[in-house]
Design an enzyme around this catalytic site. Structure first.
Site, PDB file in Angstrom:
ATOM      1  N   SER A 180      34.037   0.480 102.641  1.00  0.00           N
ATOM      2  CA  SER A 180      33.974   1.927 102.462  1.00  0.00           C
ATOM      3  C   SER A 180      34.090   2.646 103.794  1.00  0.00           C
ATOM      4  O   SER A 180      33.273   2.463 104.698  1.00  0.00           O
ATOM      5  CB  SER A 180      32.655   2.304 101.785  1.00  0.00           C
ATOM      6  OG  SER A 180      32.428   3.688 101.947  1.00  0.00           O
ATOM      7  N   ASP A 333      42.013   5.589  95.922  1.00  0.00           N
ATOM      8  CA  ASP A 333      42.015   6.807  95.103  1.00  0.00           C
ATOM      9  C   ASP A 333      43.233   6.901  94.175  1.00  0.00           C
ATOM     10  O   ASP A 333      43.343   7.850  93.394  1.00  0.00           O
ATOM     11  CB  ASP A 333      41.965   8.048  96.001  1.00  0.00           C
ATOM     12  CG  ASP A 333      40.619   8.149  96.724  1.00  0.00           C
ATOM     13  OD1 ASP A 333      39.621   7.659  96.178  1.00  0.00           O
ATOM     14  OD2 ASP A 333      40.588   8.710  97.834  1.00  0.00           O
ATOM     15  N   LYS A 360      33.123   6.254  91.852  1.00  0.00           N
ATOM     16  CA  LYS A 360      33.827   7.414  92.428  1.00  0.00           C
ATOM     17  C   LYS A 360      33.327   8.686  91.722  1.00  0.00           C
ATOM     18  O   LYS A 360      32.276   8.685  91.115  1.00  0.00           O
ATOM     19  CB  LYS A 360      35.337   7.220  92.285  1.00  0.00           C
ATOM     20  CG  LYS A 360      35.880   6.099  93.162  1.00  0.00           C
ATOM     21  CD  LYS A 360      35.723   6.435  94.630  1.00  0.00           C
ATOM     22  CE  LYS A 360      36.181   5.309  95.520  1.00  0.00           C
ATOM     23  NZ  LYS A 360      35.794   5.499  96.909  1.00  0.00           N
ATOM     24  N   ARG A 364      35.973   5.558  87.156  1.00  0.00           N
ATOM     25  CA  ARG A 364      37.420   5.742  86.947  1.00  0.00           C
ATOM     26  C   ARG A 364      38.039   4.657  86.079  1.00  0.00           C
ATOM     27  O   ARG A 364      39.061   4.888  85.438  1.00  0.00           O
ATOM     28  CB  ARG A 364      38.148   5.852  88.293  1.00  0.00           C
ATOM     29  CG  ARG A 364      37.905   7.202  88.939  1.00  0.00           C
ATOM     30  CD  ARG A 364      38.703   7.431  90.201  1.00  0.00           C
ATOM     31  NE  ARG A 364      38.486   8.809  90.646  1.00  0.00           N
ATOM     32  CZ  ARG A 364      38.633   9.229  91.889  1.00  0.00           C
ATOM     33  NH1 ARG A 364      38.989   8.384  92.843  1.00  0.00           N
ATOM     34  NH2 ARG A 364      38.419  10.496  92.190  1.00  0.00           N
TER      35      ARG A 364
HETATM   36  C1  S3P Z   1      37.197   8.547 101.898  1.00  0.00           C
HETATM   37  C2  S3P Z   1      36.975   7.234 101.627  1.00  0.00           C
HETATM   38  C3  S3P Z   1      37.088   6.648 100.286  1.00  0.00           C
HETATM   39  C4  S3P Z   1      37.859   7.561  99.327  1.00  0.00           C
HETATM   40  C5  S3P Z   1      37.451   8.999  99.447  1.00  0.00           C
HETATM   41  C6  S3P Z   1      37.660   9.488 100.866  1.00  0.00           C
HETATM   42  C7  S3P Z   1      37.018   9.024 103.283  1.00  0.00           C
HETATM   43  O1  S3P Z   1      35.799   6.442  99.778  1.00  0.00           O
HETATM   44  O2  S3P Z   1      37.665   7.127  97.990  1.00  0.00           O
HETATM   45  O3  S3P Z   1      38.198   9.797  98.561  1.00  0.00           O
HETATM   46  O4  S3P Z   1      37.467  10.125 103.612  1.00  0.00           O
HETATM   47  O5  S3P Z   1      36.403   8.296 104.076  1.00  0.00           O
HETATM   48  P1  S3P Z   1      34.975   5.103 100.165  1.00  0.00           P
HETATM   49  O6  S3P Z   1      34.910   5.050 101.615  1.00  0.00           O
HETATM   50  O7  S3P Z   1      33.626   5.229  99.556  1.00  0.00           O
HETATM   51  O8  S3P Z   1      35.793   4.004  99.535  1.00  0.00           O
END
Ligand code: S3P
Length: 457
Positions: A180, A333, A360, A364
């Protein structure tokens, strides 16, 4: 302005919306600013010494919530409309405890990054969000922050969260349990205010905008391969940031919707200009190419330390593929819209390694499965996988449509099923389009300008 357009312009207040069989979709459009980079530009600007100028900022609800939070923490933020377009000016400050809880709406990125940054800036703060954000896990952020010495009260690992000041924040050595970027970024931002060198082991690479932008704001950090596809990131505490200029590139996750619409509506050719093609963000486009999509990156260039291209997609006869689990972080995403595209391909598309999709803005996997089944798709799922059997394009084999889809406060579910409607036999309706404004406020205008027949009902 026609009635549909007029309704679309009422924007965030709209409820139900629908999309009807359209095409061809033709034209060239600018992609909206990247959401991830927009949040980071505001947060780093608010921490930095001096005035940061941001062009191309995504003016969507999620990002505007982060801007409001930065103001509450002490930064001065102004939006200027100059002859060369809109520029956001952020005057960084020493952060002070906000008077009221910071409300981040629907934004997981906003709340998680700001929690880390607030810990690093040694301020106490409370955080809250909407019904969707309140259901999402925050323990993954609080756990490393607690290892650093932060004391925080939460509601069983969820919002609302109240964090105390931790003056003697300790550097940590941590391996990310989930791939993440939000968790990684929260730790790196907290590490700026920690005593010593923080080391984050990222076994699976995920988007690296925080690392790139910290370097652009004058921080020193190192990235070293771990020899097994991941890397170690090291950053010393006590570093100040220096303001800089950020030009936000187009968002590949938003561009995915009009480009996917072009791929599945006959005769279409659509170009989205200035889209970020950071290798850690383009798994969706790699997958489309493997499916036989006529999709090309043109005019590739580097802007502000990030690679950018104009992406052109033409209507294509697609086939199903196996999407490897290792690709998930680079297209996390994009699975809802990929599932719609897969329903128009010949054969089976198997998507694995999707456990994170359960947490999310909505679950999803469940939303896509229920929605696709309702409009005639052949779909199955497991705890961390999704399988779509496509019957090929066209009225005979394609999706039937003719259903009302529940979006569960999820912008990407909303946009995915509207795109599905553009290539379905009957109209596809969604129960709530308002969340689209969290990431892509111009969605309806842009899709209509390309020839899509969709709008609020
Ligand atoms: C993001 C990381 C992702 C993504 C989110 C934006 C970011 O989430 O799903 O829309 O800007 O760091 P995760 O880091 O929890 O996977």
């Amino acid at each position: 302005m026609n009635a549909t357009k007029a309704r679309a312009r009422r924007g965030a207040s709209i409820g139900r919306a629908d999309a009807r069989r359209s095409g061809p979709m033709v034209g060239v459009a600018a992609a909206p600013g990247d959401k991830s980079i927009s949040h980071r530009a505001l947060i780093l600007g608010a921490l930095a010494k001096g005035e940061t100028r941001i062009s191309g900022l995504l003016e969507a609800d999620d990002v505007l919530r982060s801007a409001a939070a930065m103001r509450e923490l002490g930064a001065e933020i102004e939006r200027d409309r100059g002859p060369d377009g809109t520029v956001w000016r952020v005057e960084g400050a020493t952060w002070t405890a906000p008077e009221r809880p910071l409300y981040l709406g629907n934004s997981g990125t906003g709340v998680r990054l700001i929690m880390g940054a607030a810990a690093g800036a040694h301020v106490a703060a409370s955080f809250d969000g909407d019904v969707s954000l309140r259901a999402r896990p925050m323990g993954r952020i609080l756990e490393p922050l607690r290892m650093m010495g932060v004391e925080a009260a939460d509601r069983e690992g969820r919002l609302p969260v109240t964090m105390d000041v931790c003056e003697d924040l300790k550097a940590i050595n941590v391996k990310l349990a989930t791939p993440s970027a939000q968790v990684k970024s929260a730790i790196l931002l907290a590490a700026l205010g920690a005593d010593g060198v923080t080391r984050v082991h990222e076994p699976e690479l995920c988007r690296d905008h925080t690392e790139r932008m910290l370097a652009a704001f004058g921080a020193s950090l190192s990235m070293t391969p771990d020899g097994e596809g991941g890397r170690f990131i090291e950053i010393a505490g006590g570093q100040g940031l220096r303001a800089c200029h950020v030009a936000v590139p187009g968002d590949p996750s938003s561009a995915a919707f009009p480009l996917a619409a072009a791929l599945i509506t006959e005769g279409s050719v659509v170009t989205l200009k200035g889209v970020l093609i950071n290798p850690l963000r383009i798994g969706f486009y790699e997958t489309l190419k493997e499916m036989g999509a006529d999709i090309t990156f043109e005019n590739e260039r580097e802007e502000n330390g990030e690679p950018v291209a104009d992406i052109r997609a033409r209507y294509s006869l697609l086939h199903g593929v196996e999407v490897p689990a290792a690709r998930a972080p680079s297209m996390i995403d994009e699975y809802p819209i990929l599932a719609i595209v897969a329903a128009h391909a010949h054969g089976e598309t198997m998507m694995r390694g999707l456990g994170e999709l359960r947490v999310k803005e909505s679950d999803r996997i469940a939303c896509v499965e229920a929605g696709l089944a309702a409009i005639g798709g052949d779909v199955a799922s497991g705890p961390d996988w999704l399988r779509v059997r496509g019957k090929g394009p066209g009225t005979k084999g394609g999706l039937k449509g003719g259903a009302l889809i529940k979006t569960h406060h999820d912008h990407r579910i909303a946009m995915s099923f509207l795109v599905a409607g553009l290539a379905s036999e009957k109209t596809v309706e969604i129960d709530d389009a308002s969340m689209i404004a969290t990431s892509f406020p111009e969605f309806f205008d842009l899709m209509m300008s390309l020839g899509g027949d969709l709008g609020p009902v």
